[in-house]
Design a protein around this motif. Structure first.
Motif, mmCIF file in Angstrom:
data_model
loop_
_atom_site.group_PDB
_atom_site.id
_atom_site.type_symbol
_atom_site.label_atom_id
_atom_site.label_comp_id
_atom_site.label_asym_id
_atom_site.label_seq_id
_atom_site.Cartn_x
_atom_site.Cartn_y
_atom_site.Cartn_z
ATOM 1 N N LEU A 6 8.630 8.389 -11.405
ATOM 2 C CA LEU A 6 9.339 7.232 -10.852
ATOM 3 C C LEU A 6 10.809 7.236 -11.267
ATOM 4 O O LEU A 6 11.139 7.496 -12.420
ATOM 5 C CB LEU A 6 8.672 5.935 -11.313
ATOM 6 C CG LEU A 6 7.240 5.722 -10.851
ATOM 7 C CD1 LEU A 6 6.697 4.434 -11.425
ATOM 8 C CD2 LEU A 6 7.161 5.717 -9.344
ATOM 9 N N VAL A 53 8.792 0.103 -9.996
ATOM 10 C CA VAL A 53 7.976 -0.192 -8.824
ATOM 11 C C VAL A 53 6.904 -1.181 -9.264
ATOM 12 O O VAL A 53 6.116 -0.877 -10.159
ATOM 13 C CB VAL A 53 7.320 1.087 -8.253
ATOM 14 C CG1 VAL A 53 6.465 0.760 -7.042
ATOM 15 C CG2 VAL A 53 8.375 2.114 -7.903
ATOM 16 N N LEU A 89 7.348 5.936 -1.331
ATOM 17 C CA LEU A 89 8.108 6.192 -2.560
ATOM 18 C C LEU A 89 9.184 7.265 -2.387
ATOM 19 O O LEU A 89 10.326 7.061 -2.807
ATOM 20 C CB LEU A 89 7.150 6.583 -3.688
ATOM 21 C CG LEU A 89 6.157 5.514 -4.118
ATOM 22 C CD1 LEU A 89 5.173 6.082 -5.129
ATOM 23 C CD2 LEU A 89 6.869 4.312 -4.680
ATOM 24 N N LEU A 98 12.440 6.205 -4.688
ATOM 25 C CA LEU A 98 11.861 5.504 -5.833
ATOM 26 C C LEU A 98 11.158 6.483 -6.754
ATOM 27 O O LEU A 98 10.848 6.143 -7.902
ATOM 28 C CB LEU A 98 10.868 4.432 -5.361
ATOM 29 C CG LEU A 98 11.454 3.297 -4.532
ATOM 30 C CD1 LEU A 98 10.348 2.395 -4.019
ATOM 31 C CD2 LEU A 98 12.451 2.513 -5.351
#
Length: 148
Positions: free
Chosen positions: A5, A9, A30, A35
């Motif tokens: 990541l 999130v 994502l 992200l």
């Protein structure tokens, strides 16, 4: 799919976390929004660097979040909406409307995703909404809903 990541999130993890997600969620949500990145050997070595960068940004952001919190405590926010004779709104108050009302009241610019409207605000009167400014700083913002 194994990902690292890049940003916080909700319900998944913080920057630098290595997570296992379903392929579609990673590929369609994502990765396009940057992200997360695919967890390769080289990327896993950069996890500590991502965490250090996030930690330094978090310290700066905490001070800014506390400033915004004090600004929000000193303003009166009024949202106008169409309502019937009984005081029930035609529709409901959205986070975007709250952001616009805060800006119109002379408050700071907020992100509509940081505002939690409890349930659906469908009546006139005073209500409380929660504003998440930082993982450590959340504030209750009183708003007055009036008929337009």
């Amino acid at each position: 799919m194994k990902l690292i990541l890049n940003a916080d999130v909700p319900n998944l993890g913080a920057p630098g976390d290595i997570v296992e997600v379903k392929d579609g969620y990673g590929r369609n949500y994502l990765l396009p929004r940057k992200l997360a990145v695919v967890a390769t050997r080289g990327a896993e070595k950069q996890v500590e660097q991502i965490r250090r960068a996030q930690k330094s940004r978090e310290i700066r952001d905490l001070g800014r979040a506390q400033q915004v919190d004090s600004q929000l405590r000193n303003i009166n926010v009024t949202v106008s909406a169409k309502a019937g004779d009984t005081g029930r709104l035609f529709g409901s108050i959205t986070p975007a409307q709250v952001v616009d009302a805060v800006k119109a009241a002379g408050g700071p610019l907020l992100d509509k995703r940081s505002i939690d409207v409890p349930g659906h605000l469908k009546t006139l009167g005073k209500h409380q909404v929660q504003v998440r400014l930082h993982p450590e700083v959340t504030t209750e913002l009183p708003i007055a809903v009036v008929a337009s």
